[in-house]
Design a protein around this motif. Sequence first.
Motif, short mmCIF file in Angstrom:
data_model
loop_
_atom_site.label_atom_id
_atom_site.label_comp_id
_atom_site.label_asym_id
_atom_site.label_seq_id
_atom_site.Cartn_x
_atom_site.Cartn_y
_atom_site.Cartn_z
N VAL A 59 0.95 -1.11 -0.18
CA VAL A 59 -0.06 -0.01 0.06
C VAL A 59 0.79 1.29 -0.11
N ASP A 60 1.84 1.21 0.80
CA ASP A 60 2.81 2.39 0.83
C ASP A 60 3.51 2.87 -0.43
N VAL A 61 3.89 1.45 -1.32
CA VAL A 61 4.60 1.94 -2.40
C VAL A 61 3.62 2.31 -3.48
N ILE A 62 2.41 1.65 -3.41
CA ILE A 62 1.28 2.21 -4.31
C ILE A 62 0.85 3.59 -4.33
N VAL A 63 0.55 3.98 -3.05
CA VAL A 63 0.40 5.41 -2.71
C VAL A 63 1.26 6.21 -3.23
N ASN A 64 2.57 6.18 -2.98
CA ASN A 64 3.72 6.74 -3.55
C ASN A 64 3.65 7.23 -5.05
N LYS A 65 3.38 5.94 -5.60
CA LYS A 65 3.32 5.88 -7.17
C LYS A 65 2.24 6.51 -7.71
N ILE A 66 0.77 6.42 -7.23
CA ILE A 66 -0.18 6.96 -7.84
C ILE A 66 -0.55 8.52 -7.27
N GLU A 67 0.29 8.85 -6.29
CA GLU A 67 0.20 10.27 -6.02
C GLU A 67 1.12 11.08 -7.28
N GLU A 68 2.34 10.52 -7.67
CA GLU A 68 3.09 10.79 -8.40
C GLU A 68 2.14 11.01 -9.75
N GLU A 69 1.23 10.10 -10.10
CA GLU A 69 0.53 10.14 -11.33
C GLU A 69 -0.78 10.97 -11.33
N GLY A 70 -0.78 11.65 -10.19
CA GLY A 70 -2.15 12.63 -10.08
C GLY A 70 -3.17 12.45 -9.57
N TYR A 71 -3.03 11.05 -8.55
CA TYR A 71 -4.30 10.69 -7.83
C TYR A 71 -4.24 11.31 -6.50
N GLN A 72 -5.58 11.70 -6.06
CA GLN A 72 -5.58 12.51 -5.01
C GLN A 72 -6.49 11.41 -3.74
N GLU A 73 -6.17 11.75 -2.52
CA GLU A 73 -6.73 11.10 -1.55
C GLU A 73 -8.25 11.27 -1.40
N LEU A 74 -9.23 10.42 -1.23
CA LEU A 74 -10.49 10.70 -1.19
C LEU A 74 -10.92 11.36 -0.04
N GLN A 75 -10.62 10.92 0.98
CA GLN A 75 -10.96 11.43 2.46
C GLN A 75 -10.55 12.94 2.24
N ALA A 76 -9.46 13.48 1.73
CA ALA A 76 -9.07 14.73 1.65
C ALA A 76 -10.22 15.82 0.92
N LEU A 77 -10.47 15.09 -0.35
CA LEU A 77 -11.35 15.64 -1.06
C LEU A 77 -12.95 15.78 -0.52
N ILE A 78 -13.18 14.81 0.36
CA ILE A 78 -14.58 15.06 1.14
C ILE A 78 -14.45 16.14 2.13
N LYS A 79 -13.52 16.02 2.71
CA LYS A 79 -13.40 16.97 3.97
C LYS A 79 -13.07 18.42 3.09
N GLY A 80 -12.79 18.47 1.98
CA GLY A 80 -12.66 19.81 1.45
C GLY A 80 -13.71 20.23 0.64
N LYS A 81 -14.85 19.17 0.53
CA LYS A 81 -16.05 19.46 -0.18
C LYS A 81 -15.99 19.57 -1.56
N LYS A 82 -15.00 18.78 -2.07
CA LYS A 82 -14.96 18.82 -3.43
C LYS A 82 -15.65 18.05 -4.20
N THR A 83 -15.76 18.22 -5.70
CA THR A 83 -16.57 17.53 -6.43
C THR A 83 -15.79 16.73 -7.54
N LEU A 84 -16.21 15.77 -8.28
CA LEU A 84 -15.49 14.98 -9.12
C LEU A 84 -16.14 14.98 -10.54
#
Length: 482
Positions: free
Chosen positions: A39-64
């Motif tokens: 999981v640690d390796v995957i998170v580091n990789k996908i964040e480099e590719e533009g993936y955002q953490e879902l919980q952060a978007l929920i707290k920020g009241k963002k839309t998709l």
Amino acid sequence: MENKNVWETYSVAQLQELEDHAKEYMDFLDRGKTERECVDVIVNKIEEEGYQELQALIKGKKTLKKGDKVYAVCMNKSIVMFQIGEKPMAEGMNILGAHIDSPRLDVKQNPMYEDGGFAYLDTHYYGGVKKYQWVTIPLAIHGVVVKKDGTTVEVNIGESEDDPVFFISDLLIHLATEQLEKKAAKVIEGEALDVIIGNKPLSFKKDKEENKGEENKKDEKDGKEPGKDAVKKGVLAILKESYDIEEEDFISAELEVVPAGKAREAGFDRSMILSYGQDDRVCAFSSLKAMLEIEDVERTACCILVDKEEIGSVGATGMQSRFFENMVAEVMELAGEYSELNVRRCLASSCMLSSDVSSAFDPSFASSFDKKNVAYLGNGMVFNKFTGARGKSGSNDANAEYLGHIRMIFEKEQVHFQTAELGRVDLGGGGTIAYILALYGMNVIDSGVAVLNMHAPWEATSKADVYEAKRGYVAFLRNAEM
């Protein structure tokens, strides 16, 4: 029907792409020997590719919106990724699902003891293993220790060239007459899988002379001999100095004993990969790479990589938990589509590849297989229409219409595949996460990579099959829709 060895079909450019993919996969295996590390390796990789953490978007009241990429992690052991597509999610997703746990030895909560001049860690094996395969090989210890104050200590010992390794002893052949008369399941008992971690006693005499032996004083006060459990105490002293770990901290630890060493190319022709944990990290990695390769999908693409498959997909981090369903609901909420009915429609209308490994034909044990219905190394990725045991017990049996749809996609994209059963009828069996996702009413079929020595400390795969799996997953994410 006869399947062709796929090595004969590649261009020079494809062969180079295959080797690059294999190299990256082997690095993933080396860095991800536990589900937490994966999981640690995957998170580091996908964040480099533009993936955002879902919980952060929920707290920020963002839309998709279309093209957005999000992920969510469950207890650092499971992860789900989404790439939002053009069509509403209520019309279904294309889902890849694999697991990132592998057979291993788990350290017990009260594990340390001394006997015969050796310090040991008591273990409990995890998943289906041939216990005799785990003795006399170099072992490493990976995991976390959570202390009473809440701090987490990460442990990774045995992988660096400068690290010590650990091992489980076996009886010498000269005295093994009675042992060799036992059945293979009993040659090494589960309670005998205790790992030797030390043999050097703590020097009590020196500590006493220097008036530093607090542990000695305690022993004398308790009426114990100064040298009692001196080897164990020596190991505890090292753990205290190196990791600030006390013996009681094992109570809140998750430590996994795995084979020490890196993934290696196998064969004079370097056509295969030999490594620990390829079931099912070979499919997990190929699914991850497919998710990172696709762009502008029609249907939302999803990849779920879970824990606990090897013991029945149970617990909060296993596929049977509500984590996946909850995250689908959260994503649909941010996409402006949420309702309980829409979540149900989304899941029921989805297509899934349950990405798990299949048994490879082994000529040394040919009688265990049906040669017409078995996977061969080097013949491409594998589809198992059903798994289970005996009369398909516990199986997800994919619909013919769905398999026909997959055939159409793969032939269009020139992906090489083969079909297989796990082994000879009535000989054994196995299962995957497929039946769990099928409970939603979606189309699911098992697909993955053939593995030789499955569940052994060192498993073998073909580089060509690993490459074809990634190609197949990309084709599926882009084109599946029923």
